[in-house]
Each structure stands twice: as C-alpha cells, then as structure tokens.
Scaffold this motif. Structure first.
Motif, PDB file in Angstrom:
ATOM      1  N   MET A   1      -0.995  -2.858  16.140  1.00 24.94           N
ATOM      2  CA  MET A   1      -1.663  -2.282  17.308  1.00 24.94           C
ATOM      3  C   MET A   1      -3.091  -1.848  16.970  1.00 24.94           C
ATOM      4  SD  MET A   1      -0.837  -1.837  20.478  1.00 24.94           S
ATOM      5  CE  MET A   1       0.947  -1.633  20.509  1.00 24.94           C
ATOM      6  N   LEU A   2      -3.249  -1.208  15.804  1.00 30.05           N
ATOM      7  CA  LEU A   2      -4.571  -0.734  15.383  1.00 30.05           C
ATOM      8  C   LEU A   2      -5.519  -1.909  15.171  1.00 30.05           C
ATOM      9  CD1 LEU A   2      -6.452   1.547  14.462  1.00 30.05           C
ATOM     10  CD2 LEU A   2      -5.432   1.354  12.184  1.00 30.05           C
ATOM     11  N   LEU A   3      -5.037  -2.933  14.469  1.00 29.77           N
ATOM     12  CA  LEU A   3      -5.882  -4.097  14.193  1.00 29.77           C
ATOM     13  C   LEU A   3      -6.275  -4.802  15.490  1.00 29.77           C
ATOM     14  CD1 LEU A   3      -4.181  -5.613  11.020  1.00 29.77           C
ATOM     15  CD2 LEU A   3      -6.366  -4.421  11.159  1.00 29.77           C
ATOM     16  N   ARG A   4      -5.320  -4.937  16.407  1.00 28.61           N
ATOM     17  CA  ARG A   4      -5.609  -5.617  17.669  1.00 28.61           C
ATOM     18  C   ARG A   4      -6.640  -4.845  18.481  1.00 28.61           C
ATOM     19  NH1 ARG A   4      -0.701  -6.197  19.446  1.00 28.61           N
ATOM     20  NH2 ARG A   4      -0.639  -4.652  21.110  1.00 28.61           N
ATOM     21  N   LEU A   5      -6.518  -3.527  18.474  1.00 27.46           N
ATOM     22  CA  LEU A   5      -7.453  -2.693  19.220  1.00 27.46           C
ATOM     23  C   LEU A   5      -8.860  -2.810  18.629  1.00 27.46           C
ATOM     24  CD1 LEU A   5      -7.263  -0.554  21.584  1.00 27.46           C
ATOM     25  CD2 LEU A   5      -7.277   1.170  19.788  1.00 27.46           C
ATOM     26  N   CYS A   6      -8.942  -2.712  17.298  1.00 26.12           N
ATOM     27  CA  CYS A   6     -10.253  -2.793  16.642  1.00 26.12           C
ATOM     28  C   CYS A   6     -10.866  -4.182  16.819  1.00 26.12           C
ATOM     29  CB  CYS A   6     -10.118  -2.452  15.159  1.00 26.12           C
ATOM     30  SG  CYS A   6      -9.692  -0.724  14.841  1.00 26.12           S
ATOM     31  N   TRP A   7     -10.046  -5.207  16.692  1.00 25.43           N
ATOM     32  CA  TRP A   7     -10.559  -6.568  16.826  1.00 25.43           C
ATOM     33  C   TRP A   7     -11.149  -6.805  18.207  1.00 25.43           C
ATOM     34  CZ3 TRP A   7     -11.777 -10.735  14.051  1.00 25.43           C
ATOM     35  CH2 TRP A   7     -11.899 -11.957  14.703  1.00 25.43           C
ATOM     36  N   LYS A   8     -10.469  -6.319  19.225  1.00 30.40           N
ATOM     37  CA  LYS A   8     -10.924  -6.548  20.598  1.00 30.40           C
ATOM     38  C   LYS A   8     -12.230  -5.819  20.892  1.00 30.40           C
ATOM     39  CE  LYS A   8      -9.528  -5.980  25.437  1.00 30.40           C
ATOM     40  NZ  LYS A   8      -8.437  -5.545  26.354  1.00 30.40           N
ATOM     41  N   TYR A   9     -12.321  -4.553  20.500  1.00 29.09           N
ATOM     42  CA  TYR A   9     -13.477  -3.748  20.906  1.00 29.09           C
ATOM     43  C   TYR A   9     -14.624  -3.777  19.903  1.00 29.09           C
ATOM     44  CZ  TYR A   9     -10.684  -2.121  24.765  1.00 29.09           C
ATOM     45  OH  TYR A   9      -9.940  -2.084  25.917  1.00 29.09           O
TER      46      TYR A   9
ATOM     47  N   ASP B   1      -7.873  11.108  20.189  1.00 29.96           N
ATOM     48  CA  ASP B   1      -7.317   9.861  19.665  1.00 29.96           C
ATOM     49  C   ASP B   1      -8.408   8.826  19.417  1.00 29.96           C
ATOM     50  OD1 ASP B   1      -4.954  11.134  19.909  1.00 29.96           O
ATOM     51  OD2 ASP B   1      -4.021   9.745  21.308  1.00 29.96           O
ATOM     52  N   VAL B   2      -9.333   8.707  20.358  1.00 33.26           N
ATOM     53  CA  VAL B   2     -10.437   7.758  20.169  1.00 33.26           C
ATOM     54  C   VAL B   2     -11.297   8.174  18.985  1.00 33.26           C
ATOM     55  CG1 VAL B   2     -12.548   6.839  21.208  1.00 33.26           C
ATOM     56  CG2 VAL B   2     -10.484   7.059  22.587  1.00 33.26           C
ATOM     57  N   GLN B   3     -11.492   9.476  18.819  1.00 36.75           N
ATOM     58  CA  GLN B   3     -12.295   9.961  17.697  1.00 36.75           C
ATOM     59  C   GLN B   3     -11.662   9.596  16.358  1.00 36.75           C
ATOM     60  OE1 GLN B   3     -12.789  14.200  17.612  1.00 36.75           O
ATOM     61  NE2 GLN B   3     -14.512  14.122  16.207  1.00 36.75           N
ATOM     62  N   GLN B   4     -10.340   9.679  16.275  1.00 38.88           N
ATOM     63  CA  GLN B   4      -9.659   9.335  15.025  1.00 38.88           C
ATOM     64  C   GLN B   4      -9.824   7.853  14.699  1.00 38.88           C
ATOM     65  OE1 GLN B   4      -8.336  11.523  12.953  1.00 38.88           O
ATOM     66  NE2 GLN B   4      -8.802  13.201  14.350  1.00 38.88           N
ATOM     67  N   VAL B   5      -9.668   6.989  15.697  1.00 45.69           N
ATOM     68  CA  VAL B   5      -9.839   5.552  15.468  1.00 45.69           C
ATOM     69  C   VAL B   5     -11.297   5.238  15.159  1.00 45.69           C
ATOM     70  CG1 VAL B   5      -9.570   3.256  16.475  1.00 45.69           C
ATOM     71  CG2 VAL B   5      -7.886   5.028  16.982  1.00 45.69           C
ATOM     72  N   GLN B   6     -12.203   5.898  15.851  1.00 44.65           N
ATOM     73  CA  GLN B   6     -13.630   5.680  15.608  1.00 44.65           C
ATOM     74  C   GLN B   6     -14.011   6.082  14.194  1.00 44.65           C
ATOM     75  OE1 GLN B   6     -16.791   6.746  18.658  1.00 44.65           O
ATOM     76  NE2 GLN B   6     -17.204   8.309  17.146  1.00 44.65           N
ATOM     77  N   MET B   7     -13.464   7.195  13.714  1.00 45.03           N
ATOM     78  CA  MET B   7     -13.744   7.633  12.345  1.00 45.03           C
ATOM     79  C   MET B   7     -13.222   6.623  11.334  1.00 45.03           C
ATOM     80  SD  MET B   7     -15.258   9.863  10.549  1.00 45.03           S
ATOM     81  CE  MET B   7     -15.566  11.081  11.842  1.00 45.03           C
TER      82      MET B   7
ATOM     83  N   ILE C   1      -5.625   5.879   7.871  1.00 46.16           N
ATOM     84  CA  ILE C   1      -4.968   4.808   8.626  1.00 46.16           C
ATOM     85  C   ILE C   1      -3.712   5.273   9.356  1.00 46.16           C
ATOM     86  CG2 ILE C   1      -3.677   2.647   8.347  1.00 46.16           C
ATOM     87  CD1 ILE C   1      -5.793   1.751   6.354  1.00 46.16           C
ATOM     88  N   PRO C   2      -2.815   6.076   8.714  1.00 45.86           N
ATOM     89  CA  PRO C   2      -1.597   6.471   9.445  1.00 45.86           C
ATOM     90  C   PRO C   2      -1.888   7.208  10.750  1.00 45.86           C
ATOM     91  CG  PRO C   2      -1.350   6.924   7.116  1.00 45.86           C
ATOM     92  CD  PRO C   2      -2.776   6.544   7.317  1.00 45.86           C
ATOM     93  N   ARG C   3      -2.798   8.177  10.689  1.00 44.42           N
ATOM     94  CA  ARG C   3      -3.104   8.936  11.898  1.00 44.42           C
ATOM     95  C   ARG C   3      -3.819   8.056  12.919  1.00 44.42           C
ATOM     96  NH1 ARG C   3      -6.030  14.894  12.264  1.00 44.42           N
ATOM     97  NH2 ARG C   3      -5.546  15.269  14.456  1.00 44.42           N
ATOM     98  N   ALA C   4      -4.756   7.226  12.434  1.00 39.82           N
ATOM     99  CA  ALA C   4      -5.462   6.336  13.349  1.00 39.82           C
ATOM    100  C   ALA C   4      -4.507   5.328  13.987  1.00 39.82           C
ATOM    101  CB  ALA C   4      -6.577   5.609  12.607  1.00 39.82           C
ATOM    102  N   ALA C   5      -3.505   4.878  13.220  1.00 43.34           N
ATOM    103  CA  ALA C   5      -2.534   3.927  13.764  1.00 43.34           C
ATOM    104  C   ALA C   5      -1.729   4.564  14.890  1.00 43.34           C
ATOM    105  CB  ALA C   5      -1.608   3.438  12.659  1.00 43.34           C
TER     106      ALA C   5
ATOM    107  N   GLU D   1      -1.776   3.497  18.893  1.00 38.92           N
ATOM    108  CA  GLU D   1      -0.582   3.237  19.709  1.00 38.92           C
ATOM    109  C   GLU D   1      -0.663   3.993  21.034  1.00 38.92           C
ATOM    110  OE1 GLU D   1       2.870   4.215  17.504  1.00 38.92           O
ATOM    111  OE2 GLU D   1       2.529   2.728  15.933  1.00 38.92           O
ATOM    112  N   ARG D   2      -1.093   5.248  20.958  1.00 36.90           N
ATOM    113  CA  ARG D   2      -1.172   6.079  22.162  1.00 36.90           C
ATOM    114  C   ARG D   2      -2.268   5.563  23.101  1.00 36.90           C
ATOM    115  NH1 ARG D   2       0.171  11.494  22.001  1.00 36.90           N
ATOM    116  NH2 ARG D   2      -1.988  12.090  22.398  1.00 36.90           N
ATOM    117  N   ILE D   3      -3.383   5.121  22.526  1.00 37.61           N
ATOM    118  CA  ILE D   3      -4.459   4.561  23.347  1.00 37.61           C
ATOM    119  C   ILE D   3      -3.994   3.276  24.012  1.00 37.61           C
ATOM    120  CG2 ILE D   3      -6.742   3.490  23.235  1.00 37.61           C
ATOM    121  CD1 ILE D   3      -7.383   5.492  20.968  1.00 37.61           C
ATOM    122  N   SER D   4      -3.306   2.426  23.243  1.00 39.53           N
ATOM    123  CA  SER D   4      -2.828   1.154  23.788  1.00 39.53           C
ATOM    124  C   SER D   4      -1.817   1.369  24.904  1.00 39.53           C
ATOM    125  CB  SER D   4      -2.213   0.302  22.670  1.00 39.53           C
ATOM    126  OG  SER D   4      -3.181  -0.040  21.706  1.00 39.53           O
TER     127      SER D   4
END
Length: 577
Positions: free
Chosen positions: A1-9, A121-127, A298-302, A306-309
């Motif tokens: 889920m994390l990889l797919r989200l990052c790849w898309k955006y 949640d977006v901040q964690q993935v962005q970081m 990675i664990p927290r961002a993952a 999931e929650r963003i997706s």
C-alpha cells in the motif's frame, strides 16, 4: 500500500527524482573514493616521506570533498522539493475525496479520523519520502560501492563483511517487526485523542453548564495516557536499534584491526590498505544504520498509508451520474414512494413518502422529533440517496442530475447553521462570490439581520469566528438565511431555520421573505405551528410516514396528529385565527 501510494503521487516529480539520483550517485562515488586516496597518502606519501605526493593527493581529496558537499546540498534540495510537492498533492487529493463523501461516508470515518488522516498521517508518509530522498537513495549505493572498494583493498578480510552486515540486518529486522503493531495502535489512539478533544472544545458550554469538567478531564486523561503508553512501547523498541548498531559496528572495527594487524605482520597487507578497509567497513555499516533509521519510520508510515488509502479508495454512495441529464422543467420537487434507511438501522427513517412541491408555493413539513423531516431535505439536496423510490428536481431524478447543477438550484439553511471563519461578507458571499455589497445588505434586511450587523464593528466586514461562536444562535440563523437569499436559488430548503427567533422576528422575516421567494419553490421544516400556518400545503410526518397533507385549516379537521400539535402550542383562540 505504501509503495503504491508513493509511486502514484511521486510520478509528477520524476525529473526531480532523476536529478536526485544522479547527484546522490556522484556524491557517494566521491565519498567512496576518499579512503582510497587516504590509503595512497599513507602508503606512498607518508611511508616514503614524499611531501609533494602528500600535498598533491591531499589537494585532490579537498576538491573531491567539495564536490561531495555540493552534490549533497543539491540532492537534499531536490529531495525536499519533491517530498513537499508529494505531501501537497496527497493532502489535496484527500480533501477532494472527502468533499465528495455523503453523510454515510462521513459517519463511517468520523470527522476526527478524517482530520488525522489528512494532517498527521500525510505528514508521516511525507517525512518518509524526505528521508528516502536524502538518505535511503545513497545508502544502497554506499553499501554496494563500499563492499566493492573494501574487497578491492584486501580480499582476505572480506569475510568480515559477510558476518557483520547480515548480523546487523537481522537484528534490526527483528526489532522493526515488533514496532509495526505499536504504530498501528498509535494512529488509532491519536484518532481517539482528536475525537475527545474536538467534542470537549465544541461542547465547552455544555461541559461547564453541567459542571462536567472533572469527568471530561478524566476522559481526556484516559485517551492521552493510551497514546503515551503506546508511544513509550514503540520508543523502547526504537531505543534498542541504535545500541544494536553501535555494538555490531564496534565489534566489527575491533575484528578488522585484530585480523588486519595479523595480515600486516605477515606482510600480506599495508597500513594504508587497513586504514582504507576500516573506513569502508564503517561506511558500509553506517549505510546500514542509515537504512535502519528508515526502517524505524517505515512501519508507522505504512500504517498511515493504509489509513490514507482507505479514504482515497472509498467510493461515495452519492456518485455523480455517468451521463448527467439537464433539467427539463420548472424548479419543482417531486418525491415518489421514497424510502430511506440508514446502514445497520433496524427500520427505515422514511417509508413510502410521496410529496409534490411546486414553484411559487410554500410547502411546510411538521412532525415530532425523529419523524424524518431533516432526512427528507437531505434526500432533496442529495446529501444521501433514497433506498427506495425516487426524488425528482426540475423533472429529473436527482441521481441523474449533475450534482453542481442540482446544488446551484438549491439554497439550504441547515438545522444547525454553520458560519466559517472570516467576515460577515465572506460568509454571505459563500452563496454567491460575485454578490455586491448592496445585494448583501438587501439579504440582511430581508433576514432581519441588518440591525445587529450594522451595530458590529466594521459592519459587513466584521469578523466571524469559526462556527460563528462570536454571535448568538438567532444571529447565526439569520446570517445563514441571508446567505441563502444572496444565492437567489430556485429552491429554498429551510430546516427548522426559524427556531431561535422570537415570534415577532419570525413574522417579520417571513413577511420580508415572501416577495423574494414568490417564484421559487420553498420547503420549510418547522416545529412551531405559527411559522407554517400560512403555508400553501403542510405535510405532517409521523414515524417516517405521511399522515396528513393540506392547509392549516384542512389539517385541523382531518389530521389527529396535526390537531394535537396545534393544541399543544396554541390556545383555542390562536388556532382559530
């Protein structure tokens, strides 16, 4: 889920990422070349006393160091720019998706959770993206390059790499695997903190009125303690990572010096090569350590991904039509055999409702609490869809109308009027951004709000706080009515919008509103009989069904339910007027 989200955006930032990769590659190669030059200085310069060689190679080392620094600065700039753009686009997409949700989806997620997913949640993935661009890209290059250069210096010590690197990777992997459940629990508990805090701030007057401060303090303390305990549990696991890295790093350094000294004593290795090998080993393990910092995130961002997706993949139950139809008739509202049932509810809120509201007429809806009055207005404005039957506006089923066209025809004054932070004018122009000041004042006069707005410092430019908490309930209602009037819609929906007004203001407002709505369809939900007694038709709801339709006088004769409502509010003389 994390990889797919990052790849898309991250797709729009491919150019920046390509430049980042080249800069990181150049900087890492420069960093890997320095220990070899240092070995040459030791073996060919210091050992032979050749000062000129030392200065010449030292000058090259300085130049390469400057190149490394320049590449690192430029790479961090490009990586940060890509990551910030990624976060901006992701937040915008979540906001757009949430804006398309119906009441059903809002209730499924809850406002506090949606806020957390859009911000924290977006901040964690962005970081994670920032750290990936600045650290994770260089770490594998450093790892592979360091292994190659270390073996090039002395293959005899390469077995140490085969031991230290896997040991470090396995140890960190075991720790990180236990962190994932803690981070997932942490995000859920942050939702709980936001929910409780939002309720307490919004309902602070109720809390104080019922002297519930100690109870609410304890309630917040419980959810706050939950977050703290989860954070400490994750923190204890994170605290194990750095000592583990340093243990392997120091043990590996001792091993290199021990076995390297034996090889030097046997004449199989030079001091410069040992020094270079030790530096390469440090670089290899440091790259692994940098990767471990990434693994901690990675664990927290993952979990956040999931929650963003979940939000991005949630399809609204009020979807726009594939082939929208244009309105084909006047702005009438026709409800045919409509039923509505909330998900999981034991019984429908509305059952087999049929109503016709025509332009130039006022249709009133009255009934006991929970009869389904507000739900009916929600079906007309398509805040949610009927589960049976149909709702037609302008001769077309609302499910076949373009939502923007539907909503452009409707002026809704909700049961709980909400004002946005800004000014009186900015709130009124929410209905029509191009409205002139004169149009605003005209709407205020019709809504019986001109007097108190004039008295406010700044008039229509007077500040309004979020939710309109700096004005009274009656003033909020009148400003919300003025906002609908500014829009000048074809259909007015008033959801118990006169309840906070005194009888005199109510009467004056309805009298002033009549010319404005002469050609419009007006549907009024009310609790007070005095508000609707002059309506062209009155719909009486009871237990989700229509139990009476007619004028005030007709319903007094034909509807027992309406007669009971009238008798509970008006004296016999007032009812007969």
């Amino acid at each position: 889920m994390l990889l797919r989200l990052c790849w898309k955006y991250l797709q729009p930032f491919r150019g920046l990422l390509a430049g980042l990769l080249l800069l990181q590659l150049a900087g890492t190669i420069a960093s890997l070349y320095l220990p070899t030059l240092n070995a040459d200085i030791i073996d060919s310069g210091i050992a032979k006393g050749d000062t000129g060689y030392i200065l010449r190679i030292g000058g090259w080392m300085l130049v390469i160091t400057l190149i490394q620094v320049a590449c690192a600065i430029a790479a961090v700039y490009l990586g940060s720019k890509a990551a910030m753009g990624f976060g901006r686009d992701l937040r915008g997409e979540i906001f757009h998706r949430v804006g398309s949700f119906s009441a059903r989806e809002f209730n499924a997620f809850g406002a506090p959770s949606l806020i957390t997913r859009t911000t924290n949640d977006v901040q964690q993935v962005q970081m994670l993206v920032v750290m990936t661009c600045t650290i994770m890209v260089s770490a594998p290059i450093m790892l592979v390059g360091g292994v190659f250069m270390a073996i090039r210096q002395d293959p005899g010590l390469s077995w140490l790499l085969l031991v230290s690197v896997p040991v470090l990777a396995i140890a960190i992997g075991l720790i990180v695997a236990r962190m994932v459940p803690q981070f997932r629990l942490m995000q859920t508990r942050i939702d709980s903190v936001n929910r409780v805090l939002r309720e307490q701030i919004t309902g602070i007057r109720v809390v104080r009125a019922f002297v519930r401060e100690p109870v609410e303090t304890q309630r917040f303390a419980e959810v706050n303690t939950g977050v703290t305990e989860t954070a400490l549990a994750a923190g204890r696991l994170m605290a194990l990572i750095f000592p583990t890295v340093m243990l392997v790093l120091n043990a590996s350094s001792v091993a290199v010096l021990w076995f390297g000294a034996i090889r030097i004593d046997n004449g199989d290795m030079q001091i410069g090569s040992l020094t270079a090998f030790l530096i390469y080993l440090m670089q290899i393990l440091m790259s692994v350590m940098m990767a471990t910092f990434m693994l901690m995130m990675i664990p927290r961002a993952a979990v956040c991904a999931e929650r963003i997706s979940e939000v991005l993949e949630k399809q609204t139950t009020v979807a726009p039509p594939v082939c929208p139809r244009a309105p084909v008739g006047p702005s009438s509202v026709v409800i045919k055999n409509a039923s509505f049932q909330y998900p999981g509810a034991a019984a429908p809120v509305l059952n087999d409702i049929s109503i016709t509201a025509l332009p130039g007429q006022t249709t009133a809806i009255i009934g006991s609490t929970g009869a389904g009055k507000t739900t009916m207005l929600g079906l007309i404005s398509r805040l949610f869809d009927v589960t049976g039957g149909s709702v037609q506006v302008c001769g077309v089923d609302v499910r076949e109308l373009d939502p923007d066209i539907l909503w452009s025809r409707i002026g809704l004054v909700p049961q709980k009027p909400y004002l946005f932070s800004g000014t009186v004018a900015s709130n009124l122009r929410y209905g029509n951004p191009d409205a002139s000041d004169e149009q605003l004042w005209r709407a205020l006069r019709i809504a019986q709000a001109a007097d108190f707005v004039t008295a406010m410092p700044g008039g229509i430019e007077a500040p309004i706080t979020q939710g309109g908490t700096n004005v009274s309930g009656g003033q909020r209602q009148r400003l919300a009515i003025a906002r609908a009037i500014v829009r000048d819609p074809d259909i007015y929906l008033f959801d118990d919008s006169f309840s906070a007004l005194d009888l005199g203001t109510d009467a004056r407002l309805r009298a002033a509103l009549a010319p404005q709505t002469r050609t419009a369809t007006m549907i009024v939900v009310a609790q007070r009989v005095s508000t609707i007694r002059d309506a062209d038709q009155i719909i009486v709801l009871e237990n989700g069904g229509v139990v009476g339709v007619g004028t005030h006088d007709e319903l007094r004769q034909s509807s027992q339910t309406y007669r009971e409502i009238v008798e509970s509010q008006l004296s016999a003389e007032e009812a007969a007027l």
